[in-house]
Design a protein around this motif. Structure first.
Motif, short mmCIF file in Angstrom:
data_model
loop_
_atom_site.label_atom_id
_atom_site.label_comp_id
_atom_site.label_asym_id
_atom_site.label_seq_id
_atom_site.Cartn_x
_atom_site.Cartn_y
_atom_site.Cartn_z
N GLU A 81 -7.76 2.32 -1.96
CA GLU A 81 -8.32 3.52 -2.56
C GLU A 81 -7.37 4.70 -2.36
O GLU A 81 -6.89 4.95 -1.26
N GLY A 82 -7.07 5.41 -3.43
CA GLY A 82 -6.18 6.56 -3.36
C GLY A 82 -4.71 6.24 -3.46
O GLY A 82 -3.87 7.14 -3.39
N ALA A 83 -4.36 4.96 -3.64
CA ALA A 83 -2.96 4.57 -3.73
C ALA A 83 -2.36 5.04 -5.06
O ALA A 83 -3.04 5.06 -6.09
N GLU A 84 -1.10 5.41 -5.02
CA GLU A 84 -0.38 5.83 -6.22
C GLU A 84 0.80 4.89 -6.44
O GLU A 84 1.55 4.59 -5.52
N GLN A 85 0.97 4.44 -7.68
CA GLN A 85 2.05 3.51 -7.99
C GLN A 85 3.39 4.22 -8.12
O GLN A 85 4.44 3.64 -7.85
N ASP A 86 3.36 5.46 -8.52
CA ASP A 86 4.59 6.23 -8.72
C ASP A 86 4.82 7.15 -7.52
O ASP A 86 3.91 7.89 -7.11
N ASN A 111 0.15 14.43 -2.27
CA ASN A 111 0.06 14.58 -0.81
C ASN A 111 1.06 15.59 -0.27
O ASN A 111 1.48 15.49 0.88
N TYR A 112 1.41 16.58 -1.09
CA TYR A 112 2.46 17.51 -0.68
C TYR A 112 2.07 18.32 0.55
O TYR A 112 2.94 18.70 1.35
N ILE A 113 0.78 18.58 0.74
CA ILE A 113 0.36 19.36 1.91
C ILE A 113 0.62 18.57 3.20
O ILE A 113 1.22 19.09 4.16
N ILE A 114 0.19 17.31 3.23
CA ILE A 114 0.41 16.49 4.42
C ILE A 114 1.90 16.27 4.65
O ILE A 114 2.38 16.35 5.79
N ASP A 126 3.68 9.93 15.89
CA ASP A 126 3.49 8.54 15.49
C ASP A 126 2.12 8.03 15.93
O ASP A 126 1.42 7.34 15.18
N LEU A 127 1.72 8.37 17.16
CA LEU A 127 0.42 7.95 17.66
C LEU A 127 -0.70 8.52 16.80
O LEU A 127 -1.67 7.82 16.47
N ALA A 128 -0.57 9.79 16.43
CA ALA A 128 -1.60 10.42 15.60
C ALA A 128 -1.75 9.71 14.26
O ALA A 128 -2.87 9.44 13.80
N PHE A 129 -0.63 9.35 13.65
CA PHE A 129 -0.70 8.68 12.35
C PHE A 129 -1.09 7.21 12.50
O PHE A 129 -1.69 6.64 11.58
N ASP A 130 -0.77 6.60 13.63
CA ASP A 130 -1.25 5.24 13.88
C ASP A 130 -2.77 5.22 13.97
O ASP A 130 -3.42 4.30 13.46
N ILE A 131 -3.33 6.22 14.65
CA ILE A 131 -4.79 6.30 14.75
C ILE A 131 -5.40 6.57 13.38
O ILE A 131 -6.43 5.99 13.01
N ALA A 132 -4.76 7.46 12.62
CA ALA A 132 -5.26 7.75 11.27
C ALA A 132 -5.21 6.50 10.40
O ALA A 132 -6.14 6.23 9.62
N PHE A 133 -4.14 5.73 10.53
CA PHE A 133 -4.03 4.47 9.78
C PHE A 133 -5.13 3.50 10.20
O PHE A 133 -5.76 2.85 9.35
N TYR A 173 1.58 3.56 -3.00
CA TYR A 173 1.89 4.39 -1.83
C TYR A 173 0.60 5.00 -1.28
O TYR A 173 -0.18 5.60 -2.02
N VAL A 174 0.42 4.86 0.03
CA VAL A 174 -0.74 5.43 0.72
C VAL A 174 -0.20 6.29 1.86
O VAL A 174 0.66 5.84 2.63
N ILE A 175 -0.72 7.48 2.01
CA ILE A 175 -0.08 8.49 2.85
C ILE A 175 0.03 8.11 4.33
O ILE A 175 1.11 8.18 4.92
N PHE A 176 -1.06 7.69 4.96
CA PHE A 176 -1.00 7.43 6.40
C PHE A 176 -0.14 6.21 6.74
O PHE A 176 0.70 6.29 7.65
N PRO A 177 -0.29 5.09 6.05
CA PRO A 177 0.62 3.97 6.34
C PRO A 177 2.08 4.31 6.03
O PRO A 177 2.99 3.86 6.74
#
Length: 251
Positions: free
Chosen positions: A8-13, A21-24, A63-70, A193-197
């Protein structure tokens, strides 16, 4: 590729993904800039300090923060990934924290120079010990001499340095590499493409690249005996105790 999962929310381009996702992405860029800025401040204040430790630690925190988000947001996108991702975080965090406390206690008991530093900086030491749950390398902060500050001037014995180094090497096998495998597996089984992963994978690769050679180097190079600086400080501490005893008339 046709059988891959589209989260969900993935973008192919990629361009569309970046715009969405420019803010993140901007926040991540700012955090990287902050890490570089902190490193430069430390280097300008004290070139002889191990200022890169702070930069690396900040990357580990990101990295830990984004691992938890993932884990929370995306791990369930691919069947079978959530449980191992959760186990890696819990097991690695528990091991790091346990050894972090053990090293601090050991140094407190058997290293007079460290014990003297700890009496003056026990709150900061406690904070860093808690942060070591993210990565045992956090313990290097208090001995990094970052910016020439007294709170980062602790002196580990060679045994303490070697313990941190070898636990760091073990972390490659129980934390960094398994997490990388999970993220790569996610990307191979999904489309788009998915932002957190995406960010977690980039940070994981960068940290693994930085840490691999550094940790091996630390573990192999550190000598089996106490370093000269620690010996001198320990001797100085013993001499001071003896001189004080003579002044007060102790036997």
């Amino acid at each position: 590729m046709g059988d891959n999962i589209v989260p969900e929310g993935a973008e192919q381009d990629f361009i569309t993904f970046a715009k969405k996702n420019y803010i993140i992405l901007s926040i991540v860029g700012s955090l990287m800039g902050f890490a570089i800025f902190v490193y430069l401040i430390g280097r300008c204040s004290n070139r002889k300090g191990n200022n890169f430790v702070i930069f690396n630690f900040l990357l580990i925190c990101y990295d830990l923060a984004f691992d938890i988000a993932f884990l929370v947001k995306n791990a369930n996108d691919v069947p079978g990934l959530f449980r191992p991702a959760l186990i890696i975080l819990i097991v690695s965090g528990s091991i790091n924290l346990t050894f972090g406390f053990a090293i601090m206690i050991h140094q407190r008991i058997f290293n007079p120079a460290f014990s003297h530093w700890l009496k003056e900086n026990h709150r900061f030491a406690a904070l860093i010990t808690v942060f070591s749950a993210a990565n045992i390398q956090a313990l290097k902060i208090i001995s990094s001499n970052f910016g020439g500050m007294e709170i980062t001037s602790a002196k580990y014995s060679a045994n303490g340095q070697r313990a941190i180094a070898w636990i760091g090497v073990a972390n490659l096998g129980i934390q960094d590499i398994p997490q990388l495998v999970i993220l790569v597996n996610y990307w191979l089984k999904t489309d788009g493409y998915v932002i957190f992963p995406f960010i977690s994978l980039i940070l994981n690769v960068v940290i693994l690249f930085i840490d691999f050679f550094g940790r091996i180097y630390d573990a192999v190079i550190i000598s089996g005996d106490d370093d000269g600086t620690t010996r001198r400080l320990n001797n100085r501490s013993s001499d001071s105790t003896y001189q004080y005893s003579m002044r007060v008339g102790a036997p």
